[in-house]
Design a protein around this motif. Structure first.
Motif, PDB file in Angstrom:
ATOM      1  N   SER A  14      -5.697   2.489  -6.972  1.00 53.76           N
ATOM      2  CA  SER A  14      -4.477   2.098  -6.277  1.00 53.76           C
ATOM      3  C   SER A  14      -4.391   2.897  -4.974  1.00 53.76           C
ATOM      4  CB  SER A  14      -3.254   2.377  -7.150  1.00 53.76           C
ATOM      5  OG  SER A  14      -3.099   3.758  -7.364  1.00 53.76           O
ATOM      6  N   TYR A  15      -3.835   2.275  -3.957  1.00 60.09           N
ATOM      7  CA  TYR A  15      -3.762   2.921  -2.649  1.00 60.09           C
ATOM      8  C   TYR A  15      -2.320   3.008  -2.185  1.00 60.09           C
ATOM      9  CZ  TYR A  15      -8.765   2.529  -2.699  1.00 60.09           C
ATOM     10  OH  TYR A  15     -10.088   2.656  -3.050  1.00 60.09           O
ATOM     11  N   THR A  16      -1.978   4.162  -1.666  1.00 62.38           N
ATOM     12  CA  THR A  16      -0.617   4.384  -1.213  1.00 62.38           C
ATOM     13  C   THR A  16      -0.610   4.716   0.269  1.00 62.38           C
ATOM     14  OG1 THR A  16      -0.032   5.250  -3.387  1.00 62.38           O
ATOM     15  CG2 THR A  16       1.467   5.787  -1.571  1.00 62.38           C
ATOM     16  N   VAL A  17       0.303   4.078   0.993  1.00 63.24           N
ATOM     17  CA  VAL A  17       0.502   4.413   2.391  1.00 63.24           C
ATOM     18  C   VAL A  17       1.396   5.645   2.420  1.00 63.24           C
ATOM     19  CG1 VAL A  17       1.440   3.636   4.611  1.00 63.24           C
ATOM     20  CG2 VAL A  17       0.285   2.002   3.095  1.00 63.24           C
ATOM     21  N   ASP A  18       0.837   6.753   2.879  1.00 61.08           N
ATOM     22  CA  ASP A  18       1.588   8.019   2.892  1.00 61.08           C
ATOM     23  C   ASP A  18       2.423   8.177   4.149  1.00 61.08           C
ATOM     24  OD1 ASP A  18       0.541   9.053   0.470  1.00 61.08           O
ATOM     25  OD2 ASP A  18      -1.338   9.501   1.504  1.00 61.08           O
ATOM     26  N   ALA A  19       1.926   7.646   5.237  1.00 62.92           N
ATOM     27  CA  ALA A  19       2.631   7.772   6.507  1.00 62.92           C
ATOM     28  C   ALA A  19       2.317   6.536   7.327  1.00 62.92           C
ATOM     29  CB  ALA A  19       2.185   9.021   7.243  1.00 62.92           C
ATOM     30  N   LEU A  20       3.286   6.169   8.143  1.00 63.56           N
ATOM     31  CA  LEU A  20       3.106   4.947   8.909  1.00 63.56           C
ATOM     32  C   LEU A  20       3.931   5.041  10.190  1.00 63.56           C
ATOM     33  CD1 LEU A  20       3.040   1.376   7.528  1.00 63.56           C
ATOM     34  CD2 LEU A  20       4.708   1.907   9.262  1.00 63.56           C
TER      35      LEU A  20
END
Ligand SMILES: [Cu+2]
Length: 133
Positions: A124-130
């Motif tokens: 699973s992949y999480t966007v930590d900052a955007l």
């Protein structure tokens, strides 16, 4: 001169027998030969380790992409990202989970963004900052 099979067989057998006796009764001769062989094997074993820095081993990466869809309620964001070398990925569209710190209200479909992605359990992949470009 052509030897018949029968006449050739006897000398060959006795030669093999002599060789076998020499090998079986000569551990001092056989020993160093094995030692050399195992040294060579150790060198070979080291080779894969040298090239072991595979891109797939990375657990986080920075990337650029375009927002395609946002699901604020479920904290999901679909991004068409550019190639991510750290993961060995080509460009693609994929849905990721947005970390609680990511403000999804700042983006909308079509937004070009810089983001960091981290790999969790079960691929699973999480966007930590955007951030919007
Ligand atoms: Cu992807």
């Amino acid at each position: 001169m052509i030897d018949s099979p029968k006449s050739a067989r006897l000398p060959r057998l006795s030669l093999n027998a002599a060789l076998f006796v020499a090998l079986a009764s000569g551990p001092l001769i056989v020993g160093p030969a094995f030692a050399q062989g195992s040294h060579g094997m150790d060198t070979m074993k080291g080779m894969p380790d040298k090239g072991g820095a595979k891109p797939a081993g990375a657990t986080s990466a920075s990337a650029v992409g375009t927002v395609e869809a946002i699901d604020s309620q479920n904290r999901k964001i679909k991004l068409k990202h550019e190639p991510i070398a750290a993961f060995g990925w080509p460009s693609m569209s994929m849905e990721m989970t947005a970390a609680p710190s990511v403000d999804l209200a700042k983006v909308k479909p079509g937004s070009k963004v810089n983001f960091t992605l981290s790999k969790g359990a079960n691929d699973s992949y999480t966007v930590d900052a955007l951030s919007v470009q």
